[in-house]
Write an enzyme that holds these catalytic residues in place. Structure first.
Site, PDB file in Angstrom:
ATOM      1  N   GLU A  85     -23.916  10.671  20.820  1.00  0.00           N
ATOM      2  CA  GLU A  85     -23.762   9.531  21.740  1.00  0.00           C
ATOM      3  C   GLU A  85     -25.029   9.378  22.585  1.00  0.00           C
ATOM      4  OE1 GLU A  85     -20.124   9.558  23.999  1.00  0.00           O
ATOM      5  OE2 GLU A  85     -20.905   8.128  25.446  1.00  0.00           O
TER       6      GLU A  85
ATOM      7  N   ARG B 297     -13.448  13.071  33.662  1.00  0.00           N
ATOM      8  CA  ARG B 297     -12.295  13.019  32.747  1.00  0.00           C
ATOM      9  C   ARG B 297     -11.502  14.332  32.818  1.00  0.00           C
ATOM     10  NH1 ARG B 297     -10.198   9.718  28.360  1.00  0.00           N
ATOM     11  NH2 ARG B 297     -11.614   8.093  29.027  1.00  0.00           N
TER      12      ARG B 297
ATOM     13  N   GLU C 223      -9.593  11.242  19.860  1.00  0.00           N
ATOM     14  CA  GLU C 223      -9.702  12.392  20.756  1.00  0.00           C
ATOM     15  C   GLU C 223      -8.363  13.009  21.162  1.00  0.00           C
ATOM     16  OE1 GLU C 223     -12.100   9.852  23.376  1.00  0.00           O
ATOM     17  OE2 GLU C 223     -13.392  11.593  23.599  1.00  0.00           O
TER      18      GLU C 223
END
Ligand SMILES: Cc1cc2nc3c(=O)[nH]c(=O)nc-3n(C[C@H](O)[C@H](O)[C@H](O)COP(=O)(O)OP(=O)(O)OC[C@H]3O[C@@H](n4cnc5c(N)ncnc54)[C@H](O)[C@@H]3O)c2cc1C
Ligand code: FES
Ligand code: FES
Length: 1474
Positions: free
Chosen positions: A908, A989, A1400
């Site tokens: 990413e 997160r 995920e």
């Protein structure tokens, strides 16, 4: 001649000798055959002595199907099949081998089959390929060609499931979780697993309607359609003979006839500029071989399998001017036979041949006890591919301290025959294996000698016992941590069994294989009983005592293993003695004995459980059922937010495409090796290859770089660094959140990590570029006295944090939270009303992405533009940073991405440093530049999943029937590394998920990213969510122990309920966060999996087995879907309808194996009412869809499905009037053509932005004054998630406490993915994620050179830099029963077609295996320590942790011997890098 490279060159005196050999009639060109054809001379002459078969296939023959995954024989991506005629019996032999290690010249005389030779999309797929496509065996496809070649080899040799598991032990897949590959391979085996009805499922004509357990509710996710059935019947079943004979039929006649050339010796001289490869000799007679050794004594290297020499040359830069590869015609060194009482094995005989023969010979009583242990050890030695080429001589002469076969040979009393040529006569001497090893990697072998053969005395048929032992991080294809072999001989004396002889050999306990001779002395002459072995154990621990700081680490574990192996050996001998007593009674001639046979020492059954070992057990067969609801085209978000238009035409109404278990659209290309990855793109003329110059230490300044040595290497074109980038007008800084990284570190600045990029070398060949990069002279400044901060604890001590990423939240009563800090941890017996408080620390480790394809970029400059082909999840980031680094406007940089060989978050942002460096080099040199990172470079520099340390306190109130959670207060630290990268949103997160599925009224959290010298850590499937959730589960377990309430009960009683709000203000409930299914899914798993009964059975099992324990865990998850940064919740698509009725979709997402393109095509096909095959996604390109958000957060189908549908519906709205005109029977082709003639635009750009009220969270926002008091706390900060994907898993494991080995007996997973767009792809994602989560939490361990691992290089260096040291799960680690179900009747109005994100969320469910291990360890500690107390079990649960946490007396004894103090087994913590 470049400086410092003198060893590379052929010394002149040797060159002058070459003609002598030519005169002797050596062939000078290899005979190579690939895929049924002879390699033409023009290409064969290009084969160089130091070139691998893989490089020859890919670079010379342009066969790009075989992939380079690791270059060290550890992944199997390069697997090819070697075939040859067995000269003794005339049969054809086929075997898999690693092309990355095999020298091309070693392939002389072999027929090589690559994936291209098996089948092609342009002709016909072989049934193996078709089965892999149809059964969803490929995702990213990078491992696939290698796996297919392995299966093909198996089917060619013995198409039986018995060999399947073993045959795939050298192939890794990071995407699928292996189950579908198994199914594909198994479906073609003669003994394919049959359904309960008795018919192999694959052949069952009623497969579609079958309601047996082997099938799924409505449709099988495997091949179910009639036409596929027919295809199998026609292509495979009907012509099975042809297919199974394909390999034999392809075998070249020239090899079959054994042309005379093959009997000739071979000599190839490297004629390239440097002669860096030296000379390759392949002698065909023993005398010739010996004379070469004599001639070049000390100046030549024998090479057989090259599995050691290959590693030395590739990774340790060893250079050998002459390589001597003995032909397999030399029977003296390739044979194997039993002569009298001796097993003779030629030193070059392949290990797989030894394994096979030992297996066959084990049928004979006389040989059984000698050959079976050798077979058992070899079965777990390396991989099939390695064993097929490697030999015993190689294992012996390498003298690795952790060699597996050397202890086996030493303990057996084997001798070696060492042979040389002297004065034209052959001289032989013998030496005992136990005396062969002089010191670390040094043996008693003269430079002109060869090990000719090994002679192993046969073990007596009774009263002699010979056993192998091995423990590694992973069972399959892993180098041992400790390996051993022991042998004792008993005799009857004075009414007891006395030990007449004993030999104990160990690897992993000293710099060489060692004999524990003091221990043997204790045994010899003593009675065979437990007491003798107790004394022997004490002696052994002292004899093999390791210092805590021993190189290789794990000192206490290694000592415990040595002690455990000895104990296991004792138990195994008792077991076998019992059998012998029976045998002798039945056949007294077996033993000449006066008087009665004594009884064997008594060992109770509980204790005897320690005798078991995985080495001698058959390899398991796996089994799994996938269940999902009937496909349906559900309506979802699109019906709320897009205009409702439909072609509504009879002719365009095809069977529904949405909801169908369609196969991956690139499947056939993956399975034929025709899928093109960046490194496969043919290089344009004039291209350069690149290699990075990287810092070897950190914490010092980078003073200067002298490029002159590199530039003097022929082929090296330039070395570019910081100054060149600045001259180009580029900006050196980059970074996804803050620009705190550099493309090239400027001289004078401090080096922040080992591996930091200082410059890039470009050259005509990769070899020159690599050599150039190594030759650059780097000047470092003086080391500072400041401690180099590697770990989280170092960072906490030094206060080294990224303040920008520090966030926290609070909900509930602050005084309750504050009181947690001042209250003592609860001790004693809890009673109703008590508030039980616990506190502690939890550590979870890092995880390497280990995508099979490493980072790769090809940058092509043209005019003023730059086109970059890059393996990246982020076309836009790659474009913007390459533009900035090269000083080019973004509109002149195009980034194209066809497919990645896996990403998982690792590409990413971390692909950018490499693509920027290559872009700069391409722009300055004005030539195309390709930069492919080697596996070691990739692993050392690109970062991993973050490791976390969490300090927590929590409390629960004891109620009448359990416990109610009260308060939770935690501070989470992650190791962010030397650049911030995405560490701050990853931490966010984690904070969002640290509640798990449980409601605490009072909740406080803080997250702190730590600045260290590790590479910048980054996104990895789950993006911090799993690291948060495992804290939640750990704390529940801790509270459960203190409250004395079962963990499952606390979990169930404290699940969020509808209406509860989470600590970040979102409410549990359908309209806020999607339907709340966790409690009902939990109940269903509990019921369907019979958890209550199984727990009872486990308790009963554990009570009967002291050394083997089972455990079970049930684990729930809720995973929030959306990017938490609001702006990222957007995506674009471009759809073109062509006049032939086909559709091309381009969207902002990238394909890394997750099936995104397939799902998006299904959405488009459904919209137009056309078959899926009429829709295509070519690639992801920044000039088609600009400003694309990275493909991450599992959001891509949600975003690009909607954007694509938006574009489709725009086109449909435009062509609908035409369709009305043409009538209901008009096809899309007719409509499109007519619309085009009417000048209607058949192209549309679609866009999707997630509703602003359903995404985004501002951590810093304070409560607005007008915020309603009754609204949930913190909801003023935002609404981070659109909805939750939920799931529950149940796992059961079995542990061998003496070794730390574990296996997963069963896993059942239930996931709510809404109305699946493609259940086969979703199940593939769930299985892959589960196995990845299991790997993270059990065996994958990233190690740095830090306080605990000082032996592994300059501080901060990553030690685990390849598959040899870093273990991801392999085939053998898959749960033996692995069932996956998708929840039925769940719609999701917040996403396209009512689906849910899947990539995920299931990851964390794999950690159910970790909790099951913990459950089993609790049982172990209960019996070993009489202790039910909480213990701090760190993640991952490696074999080391399992062994040491068992905390039994053997561990205590090992610890006290090592540390010289009283046992600390209860609190001992194995080292780890956090
Ligand atoms: C992926 C991988 C996994 C592995 N796993 C294991 C494992 O589980 N257990 C384990 O013990 N090892 C393992 N190894 C190490 C290696 O495979 C073995 O040591 C193997 O036996 C080496 O044999 P070879 O024929 O490939 O040796 P080569 O690399 O060809 O040679 C190795 C050395 O031996 C010398 N040599 C070879 N034959 C002779 C001879 N007849 N006389 C004199 N010298 C000779 C060579 O000159 C050289 O110095 C692994 C290696 C790899 C790459
Ligand atoms: S590339 Fe050959 S085994 Fe990995
Ligand atoms: S499909 Fe196996 S690694 Fe991706």
């Amino acid at each position: 001649m470049p400086p410092n490279q003198t060893t590379l060159y052929y010394e002149n005196e040797d060159v002058s000798r070459i003609p002598l050999y030519q005169k002797k009639g050596y062939r000078t060109t290899p005979l190579l055959f690939v895929n049924g054809r002879k390699v033409p001379l023009a290409q064969a002459v290009k084969a160089r002595p130091n070139q691998t078969l893989l490089s020859f296939l890919r670079d010379v023959l342009q066969l790009k199907g075989s992939k380079l995954g690791c270059a060290e024989g550890g992944c199997g991506a390069c697997t090819v099949m070697l075939s040859k005629k067995n000269s003794s019996n005339g049969t054809l032999q086929h075997m898999a081998a690693n092309a990355c290690l095999m020298p091309i010249l070693a392939a002389d005389g072999y027929h090589i089959t690559t994936i291209e030779g098996i089948g092609s999309v342009h002709t016909q797929l072989h049934p193996v390929q078709q089965a892999m496509v149809d059964l969803h065996g490929s995702q990213c496809g990078f491992c696939t060609p290698g796996i297919i070649v392995s299966i093909y080899t198996l089917l060619t040799n013995h198409p039986s499931t018995d060999y399947l598991e073993e045959h795939l032990d050298g192939n890794l897949c990071r995407c699928t979780g292996y189950r579908p590959i198994w199914d594909a391979a198994r479906s073609l085996c003669d003994d394919a697993v049959k359904g309960p009805c008795g018919t192999p499922c694959r052949d069952c004509p009623e497969r579609d309607t079958c309601q047996q357990e082997c099938n799924v509710n409505d449709q099988c996710c495997s091949s179910s359609s009639k036409d596929k059935q027919q295809m199998y019947q026609e292509t495979f079943m009907k012509h099975k003979e042809d297919w199974s004979q394909q390999a034999n039929q392809m075998f070249p006649a020239e090899l079959l006839e054994e042309s005379e050339a093959l009997t000739q010796s071979l000599m190839v001289v490297d004629t390239t500029e440097y002669q860096a490869g030296g000379t390759w000799f392949k002698p065909t007679t023993f005398v010739e071989l010996l004379s070469l050794l004599k001639e070049f004594a000390g100046g030549c290297k024998i090479v057989v399998g090259n599995t050691e020499v290959g590693i030395e040359t590739k990774f340790k830069q060893a250079v050998y001017p002459r390589l001597v590869s003995p032909s397999d015609r030399i029977t003296e060194i390739y044979g194997m036979e039993v002569v009298d009482n001796c097993l003779m094995i030629g030193s070059c005989c392949p290990l797989s041949t030894i394994q096979q023969k030992c297996h066959e010979w084990s049928q004979q009583d006389r040989l059984l006890r000698t050959t079976l242990p050798i077979h058992d050890m070899l079965r777990w030695f390396a991989s099939t591919q390695i064993r097929n080429v490697a030999c015993l001589g190689g294992n012996l002469v390498t003298a690795s301290p952790i060699s597996d076969m050397n202890p086996m040979l030493a303990a057996s009393g084997a001798t070696l025959v060492l042979t040389s040529l002297s004065d034209e006569s052959i001289q032989r001497r013998t030496i005992r294996v136990s005396e062969f090893f002089l010191k670390y990697r040094t043996v008693d072998l003269k430079s002109n000698e060869i090990v000719e053969r090994v002679e192993i005395p046969l073990v007596a048929p009774v009263l002699e016992y010979y056993k192998p032992f091995k423990q590694a991080r992973r069972r399959e294809d892993d180098i041992s941590i400790v390996t051993a072999s022991m042998r004792i001989k008993l005799q009857v004396q004075d009414g007891t069994y006395k030990i007449a002889d004993a030999a104990l050999a160990f690897g992993g306990m000293a710099p060489t294989t060692v004999m524990a001779s003091q221990t043997a002395a204790v045994l010899i002459g003593a009675e065979f009983c437990a007491a003798t072995f107790d004394v022997a154990r004490e002696t052994l621990l002292n004899e093999l005592k390791l210092p805590p700081s021993v190189p290789g680490g794990q000192a206490a574990f290694r000592m415990s293993l040595a002690a455990s192996f000895l104990y296991k050996f004792y138990l195994q001998c008792v077991e076998e003695l019992q059998v012998d007593i029976q045998k002798i009674k039945e056949d007294p001639s077996l033993l000449s004995l006066v008087g009665d046979l004594p009884t064997a020492p008594a060992v109770d059954d509980q204790e005897m459980s320690g005798a078991k070992t995985f080495l001698s057990k058959p390899k398991p067969q796996f089994y799994g059922v996938q269940t999902y609801p009937a496909p349906k085209v559900a309506s979802g978000l699109e019906d709320k937010s897009l205009p409702s238009v439909d072609l509504d035409s009879e002719s365009t109404k095809v069977a529904a495409e949405v909801g169908k278990a369609a196969t991956h659209m690139s499947g056939p290309l993956h399975c034929t090796g025709e899928a093109v990855y960046v490194d496969d793109i043919p290089l344009p003329p004039g291209s350069l290859q690149a290699y990075l110059v990287q810092a070897k230490q950190c914490g010092v300044t980078f003073e200067s770089l002298d490029a002159a040595p590199a530039l003097s290497i022929p082929g090296v074109v330039a070395v570019y660094g910081y100054d060149d980038l600045i001259k180009l007008g580029g900006k050196n800084e980059y970074g996804p959140v803050v620009k705190d990284e550099t493309v090239f570190l400027p001289p004078g600045e401090e080096i922040r990590m080992v591996g930091q990029v200082l410059a890039i070398v470009v050259a005509e060949t990769l070899e020159s570029a690599e050599l150039g990069a190594r030759s650059c002279k780097i000047e470092y400044g003086a080391a500072s006295s400041k401690k180099i901060i590697v770990s989280i604890e170092d960072a906490i001590e030094a206060g080294s944090f990224y303040e920008i990423g520090r966030h926290g939240l609070e909900r509930g009563d602050v005084s309750v939270l504050n009181s947690l800090a001042t209250t003592e941890d609860f001790q004693g017996e809890p009673k109703v009303g008590d508030i039980v408080k616990v506190s502690g620390v939890f550590k979870s480790g890092a995880q390497e992405h280990f995508y099979l394809e490493t980072n790769c970029s090809l940058c092509i400059p043209s005019e003023n533009d730059l086109t970059i082909y890059c393996s990246t999840q982020a076309t836009n980031k790659t474009q913007m940073f390459a533009a900035s680094a090269t000083g080019t406007p973004a509109n002149k940089v195009v980034v194209r991405m066809k497919r990645m060989g896996g990403g998982f978050g690792g590409k990413e942002t971390r692909s950018v440093f490499a693509s920027c460096a290559a872009a700069v080099a391409a722009k300055i040199s004005n030539r195309p530049v390709r930069l492919t990172l080697g596996r070691d470079v990739d692993m050392k520099t690109t970062g991993t999943r973050h490791c976390f340390i969490t300090y927590y306190s929590a409390s629960a109130e004891i109620t009448e029937n359990g416990a109610k959670l009260v308060a939770f207060d935690a501070k989470l630290f992650n190791n962010a590394g030397s650049g911030l990268d995405l560490s701050s949103p990853v931490m966010d997160r984690a904070l969002f998920h640290v509640d798990g599925c449980y409601y605490y009224p009072h909740f406080r959290i803080e997250g702190v990213p730590c600045k260290t010298v590790q590479p910048p850590h980054t996104a990895f499937r789950g993006f911090g969510g799993p690291q948060g959730m495992v804290v939640a589960e750990h704390v529940i377990d801790h509270l459960a122990t203190a409250c004395k309430v079962p963990g499952d009960k606390i979990r169930k009683d404290n699940f969020y309920q509808i209406g509860h709000h989470m600590h970040f203000g979102m409410i549990i409930g359908e309209q806020f966060s999607g339907k709340w299914n966790v409690p009902s899914m939990w109940d269903r798993i509990y019921r369907d999996q019979n958890v209550v009964e199984r727990r009872k059975e486990i308790d009963a099992f554990n009570a009967k087995h002291k050394w083997v324990k089972r455990g079970l865990a049930v684990l729930p998850t809720k995973f929030g879907i959306a990017f938490t940064a609001k702006f990222m919740n957007q995506g674009g698509a471009l759809v073109h309808l062509y006049t032939d009725g086909t559709v091309l979709v381009s969207h902002g997402g990238t394909e890394m194996g997750q099936g995104l393109h397939t799902k998006v095509c299904q959405v488009a096909a459904q919209a137009f009412g056309i078959p899926l095959e009429n829709v295509y996604v070519n690639d992801s390109s920044s000039d088609k869809v600009p400003n694309a958000i990275p493909t991450a957060a599992s959001m891509s189908t949600d975003m690009y499905g909607m954007a694509t549908l938006d574009a489709c519906r725009q086109i449909i709205a435009r062509i609908k009037p035409i369709q009305h005109k043409l009538g209901p029977d008009a096809t899309l082709k007719e409509i499109a053509l007519a619309a085009h003639m009417e000048r209607i635009d058949l192209s549309a750009h679609g866009f999707f932005a997630l509703d602003t009220s359903r995404c985004g969270f501002d951590w810093t926002k304070n409560k607005p004054e007008d915020f309603p008091d009754d609204a949930p706390e913190n909801s003023w900060k935002g609404h981070p998630f659109n909805y939750f994907t939920q799931g529950v898993a149940c796992a059961e494991v079995e542990l061998d406490l003496l070794t730390g080995n574990h296996k997963t007996l069963r896993a059942d997973v239930l996931v709510d993915v809404g109305s699946s767009i493609n259940p086969a792809i979703d199940i593939g994602q769930i299985e892959g994620a589960f196995i990845q989560g299991m790997g993270w939490s059990t065996m994958e361990e990233v190690i740095y050179s830090d306080d605990d691992h000082r032996w592994c290089g300059p501080r901060g260096t990553v030690f685990t830099a390849g598959p040899g040291t870093y273990k991801i799960p392999a085939f053998n680690d898959v749960p033996e029963i692995f069932n996956v179900s998708l929840l039925e009747n769940v719609d999701n109005p917040f996403a396209v077609h009512s689906s849910k994100a899947v990539g995920e969320p299931p990851f964390v469910l794999g950690t159910s295996v970790f909790y099951a291990i913990k459950d089993a360890l609790i049982a172990a500690r209960k019996s070993n320590l009489n202790d039910q107390q909480y213990f701090e079990m760190r993640m991952p649960a490696t074999s080391e942790r399992i062994r040491m946490y068992a905390a039994d007396p053997l561990v205590s004894q090992a610890l006290s011997t090592m540390l010289g103090e009283e046992s600390t087994a209860t609190t001992f913590q194995p080292q780890g890098s956090y």
